[in-house]
Design a protein around this motif. Structure first.
Motif, mmCIF file in Angstrom:
data_model
loop_
_atom_site.group_PDB
_atom_site.id
_atom_site.type_symbol
_atom_site.label_atom_id
_atom_site.label_comp_id
_atom_site.label_asym_id
_atom_site.label_seq_id
_atom_site.Cartn_x
_atom_site.Cartn_y
_atom_site.Cartn_z
ATOM 1 N N GLY A 23 -2.932 0.006 -6.401
ATOM 2 C CA GLY A 23 -1.937 -1.039 -6.167
ATOM 3 C C GLY A 23 -0.898 -1.114 -7.267
ATOM 4 N N HIS A 24 0.358 -0.696 -6.939
ATOM 5 C CA HIS A 24 1.427 -0.801 -7.932
ATOM 6 C C HIS A 24 2.711 -1.322 -7.293
ATOM 7 C CE1 HIS A 24 1.933 3.852 -7.303
ATOM 8 N NE2 HIS A 24 2.479 3.180 -6.315
ATOM 9 N N GLU A 25 2.521 -2.183 -6.309
ATOM 10 C CA GLU A 25 3.675 -2.859 -5.685
ATOM 11 C C GLU A 25 3.322 -4.347 -5.640
ATOM 12 O OE1 GLU A 25 5.477 0.664 -2.851
ATOM 13 O OE2 GLU A 25 4.238 -0.853 -1.883
ATOM 14 N N ILE A 26 3.452 -4.980 -6.805
ATOM 15 C CA ILE A 26 2.856 -6.299 -7.018
ATOM 16 C C ILE A 26 3.913 -7.392 -7.107
ATOM 17 C CG2 ILE A 26 1.523 -7.671 -8.690
ATOM 18 C CD1 ILE A 26 0.255 -4.924 -9.599
ATOM 19 N N GLY A 65 5.528 -3.077 -11.146
ATOM 20 C CA GLY A 65 5.551 -1.821 -10.405
ATOM 21 C C GLY A 65 4.517 -0.840 -10.919
ATOM 22 N N CYS A 66 4.940 0.407 -11.122
ATOM 23 C CA CYS A 66 3.995 1.489 -11.406
ATOM 24 C C CYS A 66 3.630 1.621 -12.872
ATOM 25 C CB CYS A 66 4.585 2.807 -10.921
ATOM 26 S SG CYS A 66 4.998 2.769 -9.180
ATOM 27 N N MET A 67 4.321 0.895 -13.760
ATOM 28 C CA MET A 67 4.063 1.037 -15.201
ATOM 29 C C MET A 67 3.731 -0.325 -15.803
ATOM 30 S SD MET A 67 7.309 3.414 -16.322
ATOM 31 C CE MET A 67 8.608 2.378 -15.666
ATOM 32 N N ILE A 111 0.865 -1.188 0.000
ATOM 33 C CA ILE A 111 0.000 0.000 0.000
ATOM 34 C C ILE A 111 0.895 1.229 0.000
ATOM 35 C CG2 ILE A 111 -1.694 1.355 1.285
ATOM 36 C CD1 ILE A 111 -2.873 -1.189 2.378
ATOM 37 N N CYS A 112 0.865 1.959 -1.115
ATOM 38 C CA CYS A 112 1.648 3.185 -1.276
ATOM 39 C C CYS A 112 0.756 4.369 -0.918
ATOM 40 C CB CYS A 112 2.095 3.282 -2.734
ATOM 41 S SG CYS A 112 3.053 4.756 -3.109
ATOM 42 N N HIS A 113 1.376 5.439 -0.388
ATOM 43 C CA HIS A 113 0.556 6.612 -0.080
ATOM 44 C C HIS A 113 -0.064 7.203 -1.356
ATOM 45 C CE1 HIS A 113 -0.223 9.474 3.389
ATOM 46 N NE2 HIS A 113 -0.863 10.034 2.379
ATOM 47 N N SER A 114 0.564 6.928 -2.513
ATOM 48 C CA SER A 114 -0.024 7.375 -3.785
ATOM 49 C C SER A 114 -1.379 6.702 -4.018
ATOM 50 C CB SER A 114 0.899 7.044 -4.954
ATOM 51 O OG SER A 114 2.146 7.657 -4.775
ATOM 52 N N ASP A 115 -1.542 5.468 -3.538
ATOM 53 C CA ASP A 115 -2.840 4.795 -3.657
ATOM 54 C C ASP A 115 -3.905 5.628 -2.936
ATOM 55 O OD1 ASP A 115 -1.201 2.831 -4.694
ATOM 56 O OD2 ASP A 115 -1.528 1.376 -3.084
ATOM 57 N N TYR A 158 6.827 -0.545 8.174
ATOM 58 C CA TYR A 158 6.906 0.781 7.570
ATOM 59 C C TYR A 158 6.200 0.765 6.220
ATOM 60 C CZ TYR A 158 9.304 2.815 11.416
ATOM 61 O OH TYR A 158 9.552 3.317 12.664
ATOM 62 N N ARG A 159 5.589 -0.389 5.915
ATOM 63 C CA ARG A 159 4.755 -0.517 4.730
ATOM 64 C C ARG A 159 3.704 -1.579 5.014
ATOM 65 N NH1 ARG A 159 4.425 3.310 1.044
ATOM 66 N NH2 ARG A 159 4.969 2.753 -1.075
ATOM 67 N N PHE A 160 2.458 -1.306 4.630
ATOM 68 C CA PHE A 160 1.446 -2.357 4.664
ATOM 69 C C PHE A 160 1.596 -3.175 3.392
ATOM 70 C CE2 PHE A 160 -0.584 1.034 7.225
ATOM 71 C CZ PHE A 160 -0.753 0.331 8.406
ATOM 72 N N LEU A 165 8.786 -2.442 -5.457
ATOM 73 C CA LEU A 165 8.372 -2.084 -6.818
ATOM 74 C C LEU A 165 7.949 -0.633 -6.959
ATOM 75 C CD1 LEU A 165 8.626 -4.210 -9.037
ATOM 76 C CD2 LEU A 165 8.456 -5.227 -6.790
ATOM 77 N N CYS A 166 7.642 0.041 -5.825
ATOM 78 C CA CYS A 166 7.462 1.498 -5.906
ATOM 79 C C CYS A 166 8.332 2.189 -4.867
ATOM 80 C CB CYS A 166 6.003 1.923 -5.763
ATOM 81 S SG CYS A 166 5.859 3.730 -5.750
ATOM 82 N N ALA A 167 8.099 1.903 -3.584
ATOM 83 C CA ALA A 167 8.904 2.575 -2.547
ATOM 84 C C ALA A 167 10.390 2.314 -2.777
ATOM 85 C CB ALA A 167 8.493 2.083 -1.163
HETATM 86 ZN ZN ZN Z 1 3.749 4.117 -5.128
#
Ligand code: ZN
Ligand code: NAP
Length: 336
Positions: free
Chosen positions: A49-52, A75-77, A27-31, A324-326, A144-146
């Motif tokens: 969701g972009h950390e798969i 990831g994000c793309m 879970i990214c804060h961008s989500d 520090y990340r869900f 994949l993102c952070a």
């Molecule tokens: Zn992100």
């Protein structure tokens, strides 16, 4: 509006596609920014969701890097035009026709792309990453993102042994930045608004921790940093950090607060300091980052949650209460 279950379409894999069963999604804060339309432009229904991280279930006939059963990450793309100068330079994140993993026009099904808070995804092979086998999967998803979003600017700005590096905001991105900067040999100082994160910051690899609301502690570091990475998700005073840069030092924003930040010209011009931004990273660099993590035994510190706790997790993110990340265990989607 809270997140709730829906049924979404996924395409059948075409010849260059990889179909993946999703095991974990960070879970990214961008989500959260997107789900709550804080940046504008959110199309509903929105599946973030972009950390798969997952396992390959099917591949198209032209796919060469993956076979069913392999671990895979997204990831994000999920697409880009492949022909523009940015794609040719392996920085697909700057391609004007880049397709984001969610909330981006979907070239195949119309509407918008749907992200990783789901049981499966179909992605063009070029955008699928290899997961080194020694990495814990729940902790690998946030890379994949952070991971790439912090690794890329640290490398770009030449963070190495002997450099003094600041990390502002000890959340998902910030804690990855601390791990990477430490692994690159830098002297790392964490700036946090949360005094209760001090011990963790030191354990994660920081050499020093500054409670950023304490002006005296801030002053002690005046004009001393080569590089500062700002990973804060909300409005804050960036000028206080610009003052901490040495001559020709750089502060790079990776945090994306919805409201504009106020920047004093004098902080920049006295000292010829610079302010930059950086979005995610290219596909080749993302693979390089994953391999770096494999070598240095780096993953995110995660709190694994079932999808049923996603709304609670968002509320906690807003309180900076994340260690520090869900990482969502996607098997939970199958249970009610
Ligand atoms: Zn992100
Ligand atoms: P996160 O886990 O929620 O961490 C954000 C941290 O910022 C918090 O833990 C907190 O750290 C600090 N913070 C929060 N509110 C603050 C405030 N009012 N004043 C000062 N500090 C505050 O978020 P994240 O997932 O790491 O994402 C951080 C930001 O980066 C978000 O805006 C996100 O959209 C953005 N992002 C950008 C990219 C990119 O490509 N550039 C990629 C991913 C994410 P302390 O408790 O230590 O103070």
């Amino acid at each position: 509006m809270p997140l709730a279950p829906i049924t979404i379409p996924r395409r059948e894999p075409s010849e260059h596609d990889v179909q993946i069963e999703i095991l974990f999604c960070g879970i990214c804060h961008s989500d959260l920014h997107t789900v709550r339309n804080e940046w504008g432009g959110t199309v509903y229904p929105c599946v973030p969701g972009h950390e798969i991280v997952g396992r390959v279930t099917k591949v198209g006939s032209a796919v060469t890097k993956f076979k069913p059963g392999d671990l895979a990450a997204v990831g994000c793309m999920v697409d880009s035009d492949g022909s523009c100068p940015e794609c040719q330079a392996a920085v697909e994140q700057f391609c004007p026709n880049m397709t984001g993993t969610y909330n981006s026009p979907d070239r195949h099904l119309g509407s918008v792309t749907y992200g990783g808070y789901s049981d499966s995804i179909v992605v063009k092979e070029h955008f699928v990453l290899q997961v080194p086998p020694n990495l814990n999967l729940a902790g690998a998803a946030p890379l994949l993102c952070a991971g790439i979003t912090t690794y890329s600017p640290l490398r770009h700005w030449g963070v190495t042994k002997g450099k003094k590096v600041g990390v502002v905001g000890l959340g998902g991105l910030g804690h990855m930045a601390v791990k990477f900067a430490h692994a690159l040999g830098a002297h790392v100082v964490v700036f946090t608004t949360s005094p209760n994160k001090k011990e963790d910051a030191l354990r994660l690899g920081a050499d020093d921790v500054v409670i950023s609301r304490d002006a005296d502690q801030m002053k002690q570091h005046a004009s001393s940093f080569d590089f500062i990475l700002d990973a804060v998700s909300a409005e804050h005073d960036i000028n206080a950090y610009i003052q901490l840069l040495r001559r020709d030092g750089n502060i790079t924003l990776v945090g994306a607060p919805p409201k504009p930040l106020v920047v004093s010209a004098f902080g920049l011009l006295l000292g010829r300091r610079s302010l930059s931004g950086s979005p995610i990273g290219g596909i080749a660099e993302t693979q390089e980052m994953l391999d770096f993590c494999s070598k240095h035994d780096i993953t995110a510190d995660v709190e694994v949650i079932p999808i049923q706790k996603v709304n609670e997790a968002y509320d906690r993110l807003l309180k900076s209460d994340v260690k520090y990340r869900f990482s969502i265990d996607m098997a939970s989607l199958k249970s009610k």
